[in-house]
Structure formats: structure tokens, C-alpha cells
Design a protein around this motif. Structure first.
Motif, PDB file in Angstrom:
ATOM      1  N   SER A 128       0.823  -1.203   0.000  1.00 52.17           N
ATOM      2  CA  SER A 128       0.000   0.000   0.000  1.00 52.17           C
ATOM      3  C   SER A 128       0.861   1.260   0.000  1.00 52.17           C
ATOM      4  O   SER A 128       0.580   2.219  -0.714  1.00 52.17           O
ATOM      5  N   GLU A 129       1.929   1.246   0.796  1.00 52.62           N
ATOM      6  CA  GLU A 129       2.828   2.404   0.853  1.00 52.62           C
ATOM      7  C   GLU A 129       3.456   2.705  -0.514  1.00 52.62           C
ATOM      8  O   GLU A 129       3.768   3.844  -0.812  1.00 52.62           O
ATOM      9  N   ARG A 130       3.625   1.689  -1.313  1.00 53.30           N
ATOM     10  CA  ARG A 130       4.242   1.861  -2.622  1.00 53.30           C
ATOM     11  C   ARG A 130       3.215   2.077  -3.725  1.00 53.30           C
ATOM     12  O   ARG A 130       3.530   2.001  -4.906  1.00 53.30           O
ATOM     13  N   GLY A 131       1.968   2.315  -3.318  1.00 58.32           N
ATOM     14  CA  GLY A 131       0.942   2.713  -4.280  1.00 58.32           C
ATOM     15  C   GLY A 131       0.168   1.585  -4.929  1.00 58.32           C
ATOM     16  O   GLY A 131      -0.527   1.810  -5.917  1.00 58.32           O
ATOM     17  N   ALA A 132       0.256   0.367  -4.392  1.00 58.03           N
ATOM     18  CA  ALA A 132      -0.517  -0.737  -4.968  1.00 58.03           C
ATOM     19  C   ALA A 132      -2.009  -0.446  -4.823  1.00 58.03           C
ATOM     20  O   ALA A 132      -2.454   0.104  -3.819  1.00 58.03           O
ATOM     21  N   THR A 133      -2.766  -0.803  -5.830  1.00 59.32           N
ATOM     22  CA  THR A 133      -4.220  -0.633  -5.769  1.00 59.32           C
ATOM     23  C   THR A 133      -4.820  -1.733  -4.904  1.00 59.32           C
ATOM     24  O   THR A 133      -4.175  -2.762  -4.639  1.00 59.32           O
ATOM     25  N   ASP A 134      -6.074  -1.550  -4.499  1.00 63.11           N
ATOM     26  CA  ASP A 134      -6.761  -2.591  -3.735  1.00 63.11           C
ATOM     27  C   ASP A 134      -6.790  -3.899  -4.517  1.00 63.11           C
ATOM     28  O   ASP A 134      -6.574  -4.970  -3.948  1.00 63.11           O
ATOM     29  N   ASP A 135      -7.056  -3.820  -5.827  1.00 63.65           N
ATOM     30  CA  ASP A 135      -7.096  -5.038  -6.640  1.00 63.65           C
ATOM     31  C   ASP A 135      -5.739  -5.733  -6.674  1.00 63.65           C
ATOM     32  O   ASP A 135      -5.667  -6.963  -6.605  1.00 63.65           O
ATOM     33  N   GLU A 136      -4.667  -4.971  -6.781  1.00 66.86           N
ATOM     34  CA  GLU A 136      -3.334  -5.571  -6.775  1.00 66.86           C
ATOM     35  C   GLU A 136      -3.053  -6.250  -5.435  1.00 66.86           C
ATOM     36  O   GLU A 136      -2.537  -7.374  -5.397  1.00 66.86           O
ATOM     37  N   MET A 137      -3.404  -5.577  -4.343  1.00 68.86           N
ATOM     38  CA  MET A 137      -3.169  -6.163  -3.026  1.00 68.86           C
ATOM     39  C   MET A 137      -4.017  -7.414  -2.823  1.00 68.86           C
ATOM     40  O   MET A 137      -3.548  -8.410  -2.272  1.00 68.86           O
ATOM     41  N   ARG A 138      -5.269  -7.388  -3.282  1.00 72.46           N
ATOM     42  CA  ARG A 138      -6.145  -8.558  -3.139  1.00 72.46           C
ATOM     43  C   ARG A 138      -5.667  -9.718  -4.007  1.00 72.46           C
ATOM     44  O   ARG A 138      -5.801 -10.877  -3.631  1.00 72.46           O
ATOM     45  N   THR A 139      -5.083  -9.419  -5.157  1.00 75.40           N
ATOM     46  CA  THR A 139      -4.542 -10.465  -6.028  1.00 75.40           C
ATOM     47  C   THR A 139      -3.446 -11.237  -5.308  1.00 75.40           C
ATOM     48  O   THR A 139      -3.354 -12.459  -5.404  1.00 75.40           O
ATOM     49  N   VAL A 140      -2.620 -10.533  -4.556  1.00 76.97           N
ATOM     50  CA  VAL A 140      -1.530 -11.166  -3.815  1.00 76.97           C
ATOM     51  C   VAL A 140      -2.040 -11.777  -2.513  1.00 76.97           C
ATOM     52  O   VAL A 140      -1.743 -12.923  -2.187  1.00 76.97           O
ATOM     53  N   SER A 141      -2.830 -11.016  -1.758  1.00 73.11           N
ATOM     54  CA  SER A 141      -3.238 -11.463  -0.415  1.00 73.11           C
ATOM     55  C   SER A 141      -4.331 -12.525  -0.447  1.00 73.11           C
ATOM     56  O   SER A 141      -4.496 -13.271   0.515  1.00 73.11           O
ATOM     57  N   GLY A 142      -5.091 -12.569  -1.543  1.00 63.69           N
ATOM     58  CA  GLY A 142      -6.183 -13.530  -1.635  1.00 63.69           C
ATOM     59  C   GLY A 142      -7.470 -13.073  -0.990  1.00 63.69           C
ATOM     60  O   GLY A 142      -8.441 -13.831  -0.941  1.00 63.69           O
ATOM     61  N   HIS A 143      -7.515 -11.834  -0.497  1.00 65.35           N
ATOM     62  CA  HIS A 143      -8.760 -11.330   0.094  1.00 65.35           C
ATOM     63  C   HIS A 143      -9.815 -11.210  -0.993  1.00 65.35           C
ATOM     64  O   HIS A 143      -9.560 -10.638  -2.044  1.00 65.35           O
ATOM     65  N   LYS A 144     -10.988 -11.739  -0.705  1.00 69.50           N
ATOM     66  CA  LYS A 144     -12.073 -11.655  -1.683  1.00 69.50           C
ATOM     67  C   LYS A 144     -12.793 -10.317  -1.592  1.00 69.50           C
ATOM     68  O   LYS A 144     -13.390  -9.865  -2.554  1.00 69.50           O
ATOM     69  N   ASP A 145     -12.730  -9.690  -0.432  1.00 72.04           N
ATOM     70  CA  ASP A 145     -13.444  -8.442  -0.191  1.00 72.04           C
ATOM     71  C   ASP A 145     -12.437  -7.376   0.234  1.00 72.04           C
ATOM     72  O   ASP A 145     -11.684  -7.576   1.186  1.00 72.04           O
TER      73      ASP A 145
END
Length: 191
Positions: free
Chosen positions: A146-163
């Protein structure tokens, strides 16, 4: 509305503890120097991939594409399928196993409790605060994204969060994120 309200959890607040890069390096290096390559590779993989501890213990599928290593797993908690890159350093700590090996990536079956005991002993020796836990590596990784500007979709793609409502639990507010937002917001004023 925060994520805790959405999932209807009452009585507990989300953890905010995060590792520093220095702490990650100290633990990985000290564990490797002590011959505990399982703990060293576990910490490195958790930090790099932002996966849950239980999922890192079970990684059995990895591959290389165009010089980049990836893990491929179905997360135990959500069932989310994720393919996440990881470094040559982490692969070396794991012993450079061949893709398709009949083993998990860490090279041995180990319990999370056993790793916690080993980590806690090492943490004390290194002088790392007792509030820091292995599970905090996931939060650290997501916050850094997040600090490096990742979007929510990018973070969810890596973290696996569905929501995306769960992301605030893992991506804690930091001065660096506030500065990055300020810089992006007011960049036109500076030119």
C-alpha cells in the motif's frame, strides 16, 4: 464502516504490529547462520508473499517463468487461488528444490507452533520486541504494498482477500502512505 463491523467481530481490535525490513533481515540472517534454514525461509517467504503462516507451511507448488519464481496455492481460509512471485533469495533459503519435487517448499513438515517457539527464542536473542509475531509479516507485506501505491485489486490479487473491506485490517496507516498521497495529490502545484 470498518472491516470488523462488516464481519461482525466484536470485542477485539485488529493488531497493528509490523516488522521493519531490518527486523526481517536480522531474523532471516540469524536463523540461517544458526542453521535453521526452515525458519529463515519461512520468514522470508511470508514477508515476500503476504500469505498466511499456515499456507506457507503447505506450499507444494512452485515454478519459474522468465526467470521469476512463483508459488501457486489455494489458500486454506478462503479457498482463493493465488500465484505470487518470490525471490531467488527465498528460493536459495529453501535449498533450491526443483519444481515438481515431492516435498513442500520449506523442505520438511514443521508445525507453526514449533516455528513460533524457535522464532521467540531468536527474537529474544536479537532484542526484538515481544509484541512482534510471525503472523505480523502478512500485515507488514500488505502495508508495504500500500505504501508503494498498490491498488486494492493488486493487493487482493496477492493477499487472496475476496473483499477489499478486509484490507484496512492488514494495511495500517503510516506516515509514508500519507506522504505518498500528499505527493500525488499536490504534484501539479509543484510544477
Amino acid at each position: 464502516m470498518d472491516a470488523w463491523t462488516v464481519v461482525k467481530i466484536k470485542g477485539s481490535k485488529p493488531r497493528r504490529e509490523r516488522w521493519t525490513r531490518e527486523q526481517v533481515g536480522m531474523v532471516v540472517d540469524a536463523a540461517a547462520d544458526a542453521g535453521d534454514t526452515v525458519l529463515a525461509s519461512f520468514v522470508q517467504l511470508m514477508y515476500e508473499t503476504a500469505q498466511r503462516p499456515s499456507d506457507i507451511l503447505e506450499v507444494s507448488t512452485w515454478f519459474q517463468d522468465r526467470g521469476q519464481w512463483y508459488i501457486d496455492l489455494a489458500q486454506s481460509k478462503t479457498g482463493s487461488e493465488v500465484i505470487v512471485p518470490f525471490s531467488d533469495k527465498a528460493m536459495a533459503l529453501c535449498g533450491n528444490p526443483e519444481p515438481g519435487s515431492r516435498r513442500n517448499l520449506l523442505g520438511t513438515k514443521v508445525t507453526l507452533d514449533a516455528l513460533r517457539v524457535r522464532f521467540n527464542k531468536l527474537r529474544k536473542v536479537l532484542g526484538i520486541d515481544s509484541s512482534i509475531q510471525l503472523r505480523d509479516l502478512r500485515r507488514t507485506a500488505i502495508t508495504e504494498m500500500s505504501e508503494r501505491g498498490a491498488t486494492d485489486d493488486e493487493m487482493r490479487t496477492v493477499s487472496g482477500h475476496k473483499d477489499s473491506a478486509m484490507l484496512p485490517v492488514y494495511s495500517v496507516p503510516t506516515r509514508r502512505k500519507a506522504q505518498a498521497m500528499f505527493d500525488r495529490r499536490f504534484v501539479e502545484w509543484q510544477t
